[in-house]
Design a protein around this motif. Structure first.
Motif, short mmCIF file in Angstrom:
data_model
loop_
_atom_site.label_atom_id
_atom_site.label_comp_id
_atom_site.label_asym_id
_atom_site.label_seq_id
_atom_site.Cartn_x
_atom_site.Cartn_y
_atom_site.Cartn_z
N VAL A 207 -29.66 -52.21 -9.75
CA VAL A 207 -29.93 -53.37 -10.43
C VAL A 207 -28.80 -53.42 -11.71
O VAL A 207 -28.43 -54.73 -11.63
CB VAL A 207 -31.15 -53.04 -11.23
CG1 VAL A 207 -31.39 -54.11 -12.49
CG2 VAL A 207 -32.43 -53.30 -10.30
N ILE A 208 -28.23 -52.44 -12.06
CA ILE A 208 -27.20 -52.62 -12.95
C ILE A 208 -25.79 -53.33 -12.13
O ILE A 208 -25.21 -54.07 -12.82
CB ILE A 208 -26.83 -51.22 -13.58
CG1 ILE A 208 -27.71 -50.71 -14.48
CG2 ILE A 208 -25.40 -51.15 -14.22
CD1 ILE A 208 -27.74 -49.29 -15.28
N ALA A 209 -25.67 -52.81 -11.01
CA ALA A 209 -24.42 -53.26 -10.36
C ALA A 209 -24.65 -54.92 -10.15
O ALA A 209 -23.47 -55.61 -10.28
CB ALA A 209 -24.24 -52.52 -8.89
N LEU A 210 -25.91 -55.65 -9.95
CA LEU A 210 -26.02 -56.88 -9.78
C LEU A 210 -25.94 -57.70 -11.11
O LEU A 210 -25.92 -58.81 -11.08
CB LEU A 210 -27.36 -56.99 -9.06
CG LEU A 210 -27.73 -56.52 -7.64
CD1 LEU A 210 -29.28 -56.72 -7.31
CD2 LEU A 210 -26.76 -57.22 -6.73
N ARG A 211 -26.07 -56.85 -12.25
CA ARG A 211 -25.73 -57.40 -13.53
C ARG A 211 -24.44 -58.16 -13.90
O ARG A 211 -24.16 -58.96 -14.79
CB ARG A 211 -26.16 -56.68 -14.41
CG ARG A 211 -27.58 -56.37 -14.71
CD ARG A 211 -28.14 -55.48 -15.70
NE ARG A 211 -28.09 -56.25 -17.00
CZ ARG A 211 -29.11 -56.71 -17.43
NH1 ARG A 211 -30.18 -57.00 -16.77
NH2 ARG A 211 -29.07 -57.30 -18.64
N GLY A 212 -23.30 -57.85 -12.91
CA GLY A 212 -22.15 -58.36 -13.17
C GLY A 212 -21.01 -57.64 -12.62
O GLY A 212 -21.18 -56.06 -12.43
N ARG A 213 -20.00 -58.19 -12.29
CA ARG A 213 -18.54 -57.33 -11.57
C ARG A 213 -18.32 -56.02 -12.73
O ARG A 213 -17.96 -54.99 -11.92
CB ARG A 213 -17.69 -58.24 -11.23
CG ARG A 213 -16.50 -57.45 -10.59
CD ARG A 213 -15.16 -58.60 -10.33
NE ARG A 213 -15.90 -59.63 -9.30
CZ ARG A 213 -15.20 -60.90 -8.94
NH1 ARG A 213 -13.79 -60.92 -9.42
NH2 ARG A 213 -15.68 -61.61 -8.11
N GLN A 214 -18.33 -56.35 -13.71
CA GLN A 214 -17.98 -55.25 -14.75
C GLN A 214 -19.04 -54.10 -14.58
O GLN A 214 -18.39 -53.06 -15.24
CB GLN A 214 -17.51 -55.97 -16.31
CG GLN A 214 -18.92 -56.13 -16.90
CD GLN A 214 -19.63 -57.45 -16.61
OE1 GLN A 214 -19.31 -58.08 -15.45
NE2 GLN A 214 -20.19 -58.00 -17.59
N HIS A 215 -20.10 -54.43 -14.26
CA HIS A 215 -20.91 -53.05 -14.29
C HIS A 215 -21.10 -52.51 -12.90
O HIS A 215 -21.92 -51.62 -12.66
CB HIS A 215 -22.42 -53.66 -14.66
CG HIS A 215 -22.36 -54.35 -15.93
ND1 HIS A 215 -21.95 -53.78 -17.08
CD2 HIS A 215 -22.79 -55.38 -16.37
CE1 HIS A 215 -22.06 -54.24 -18.37
NE2 HIS A 215 -22.73 -55.57 -17.89
N ARG A 216 -20.35 -53.04 -11.76
CA ARG A 216 -20.51 -52.38 -10.43
C ARG A 216 -20.32 -50.98 -10.38
O ARG A 216 -20.82 -50.26 -9.71
CB ARG A 216 -19.90 -53.29 -9.47
CG ARG A 216 -20.50 -54.69 -9.36
CD ARG A 216 -19.63 -55.61 -8.22
NE ARG A 216 -20.29 -56.83 -8.34
CZ ARG A 216 -19.76 -57.86 -7.74
NH1 ARG A 216 -18.56 -57.64 -7.00
NH2 ARG A 216 -20.17 -59.10 -7.75
N PRO A 217 -19.04 -50.44 -11.00
CA PRO A 217 -18.75 -49.13 -10.90
C PRO A 217 -19.66 -48.25 -11.44
O PRO A 217 -20.20 -47.10 -10.92
CB PRO A 217 -17.46 -49.01 -11.61
CG PRO A 217 -16.79 -50.23 -11.47
CD PRO A 217 -18.05 -51.30 -11.53
#
Length: 476
Positions: A207-217
């Motif tokens: 879910v965090i990864a889907l919140r935006g590219r900056q959060h994917r790592p």
């Protein structure tokens, strides 16, 4: 020269005045206090009225004593030399050792769980007030702290998931406040509360990864952390610490085709969606329920499926967070709809109806809600068996190896080396304590407990106490 056409921009929402600081601080604290007192008093009421929903409180009391004495969590109630970390993976419970130093009793565990449930209401209620306003936010916070999942968990006494509830509450609140790193840090310890929660952590990472590219790592790291601990705990640590060298609960799993039947499973899902106000279904956070519901609904144990017992407690913070995510923030005018995080704010009637539905799912259960027992004077009247129960415990020498019925398992742990009267133990007890009214006898208790114990363990016993349905027999 002609002027360039002016680009129209979406109108910004009208500024919303912030709720008074006193309201943001006072309401969450009062709801937390109300929840703690309600659940703590319910626990004390049950403990003193000899209500034993299962053997679990005795098991966790024995675990707490072991940690309090700085020993490995060997729990003879489960069997000879059984390490409870080979049953479920919950090493974080070691943090509760100071509870034993302060109050060496199973009742202390009940109040500890009540406090943890109460604390979990603080961040969620404050967020609800910020996003929905004082009125709707307060209703949402109250609906959470007295939700059916927390009430039923308190009614069936202490379980390890008590630690998971506040961790999830703080994690999801941080996520909705855009404090993504804090959300991940609050969620990471969940893998040490119970093995299946590793999958919940992994889902939160996605879910965090889907919140935006900056959060994917960070999302990928959290998802890997959760999945890795699930595999490590379930397939390596638990079998290694289990006396049978296996994970005990694989036999409880049925076919995936059984997930959708019987209909009680659908009722549970509908109750969870109603707690999320219905509209919470369009928040990605609702998918955090999937791992818990998956193992429960593929399980062959009937009480996994229902709204009762403690299995829904970890889903309560998820339901409220999903509701708040989908209803959006009145200060920004943005809400979440599926994977879109800038959807228009739902109209006021929709927001009001969603919060009302959230509250109604608990209210509609009415008299079935266990916390109401705290308000019933007759439930506080001492049971006629209280004095015989205390006398039966006093008839057993301190530190004796005691085989006890479920009724007094937890009460016996502080002063005795306890195992279950009907357990798989080969160890010969010094004394046995039977309760003629305990459900473990299936309404067919033996005529003479001393004779029954002699046949069971092959040594001679003689009765030293017999009153109020309790019998104590010790080795001759």
């Amino acid at each position: 020269m002609s002027q360039a056409p002016e680009i129209s921009r979406p109108a910004r929402p009208a500024p919303v005045p912030a709720e008074p600081t006193r309201l943001r601080l006072l309401v969450p604290a009062l709801l937390a206090l109300a929840g703690t007192l309600a659940y703590g008093l319910l626990g004390s009421q049950q403990f003193r009225n000899l209500v034993a929903q299962s053997w679990d409180l005795g098991i966790f009391t024995q675990l707490l004593r072991a940690y309090g004495e700085l020993r490995a969590p060997i729990v003879p109630i489960k069997g000879d030399a059984v390490n409870l970390l080979g049953d479920h993976f919950h090493p974080l419970l070691a943090l509760l050792a100071p509870v034993w130093w302060i109050w060496p009793s199973g009742e202390a565990l009940l109040w500890t769980q009540a406090l943890l449930f109460g604390i979990s209401a603080i961040p969620l209620t404050r967020l609800a007030i910020d996003r929905l306003g004082g009125g709707l936010g307060t209703v949402a916070g109250a609906a959470y702290v007295f939700s059916f999942g927390l009430q039923s968990a308190a009614a069936v006494q202490f379980h390890e998931i008590a630690l998971a509830v506040p961790l999830l509450a703080f994690s999801l609140t941080a996520l909705l406040r855009e404090k993504v790193l804090a959300a991940a840090l609050w969620a990471a310890p969940l893998v040490l509360v119970k093995e299946d929660l590793g999958l919940t952590v992994a889902m939160l990472g996605l879910v965090i990864a889907l919140r935006g590219r900056q959060h994917r790592p960070l999302g990928a790291l959290l998802a890997s952390w959760g999945a890795a601990w699930f595999v490590l705990a379930t397939f390596v640590i638990l079998p290694a610490l289990n006396t049978a060298g296996q994970y005990d609960y694989t036999d409880n799993l049925g076919s995936p085709l059984e997930v959708v039947w019987p209909p009680v499973k659908w009722l549970t899902v509908l109750m969870l969606l109603a707690l999320a106000g219905g509209i919470g279904a369009r928040s990605p956070l609702i998918w955090l329920m999937a791992p818990t519901l998956a193992w429960r609904f593929t399980g062959t144990v009937e009480f996994y499926w229902d709204w009762y017992w403690h299995y829904n407690a970890v889903l309560m913070p998820i339901a409220l967070a999903a509701l708040l995510d989908a209803l959006g923030d009145r200060r920004t005018g943005r809400a979440t709809a599926w994977l879109r995080r800038d959807a228009p704010l739902p109209p006021r009637p929709v927001r009001t109806a969603a919060v009302a539905l959230c509250a109604a799912v608990t209210l509609v259960l009415g008299p079935q809600m266990p916390v109401l027992d705290v308000l019933r004077p007759q439930q506080w009247e001492p049971t006629w068996r209280a004095e015989p129960a205390q006398a039966a415990l006093e008839a057993v020498p301190d530190d004796a190896v005691l085989a006890a019925d479920i009724t007094l398992l937890a009460q016996a742990v502080p002063d005795h080396d306890v195992q279950w009267l009907h357990g798989p133990n080969d160890r010969v007890p010094d004394c046995v304590l039977g309760d003629w009214y305990a459900f473990s006898w299936n309404s067919m208790p033996p005529d003479d407990l001393a004779v029954w114990a002699q046949q069971r363990w092959g040594v001679e016993y003689r009765a030293v106490f017999d009153e109020g349905g309790f019998t104590v027999a010790c080795r001759a």
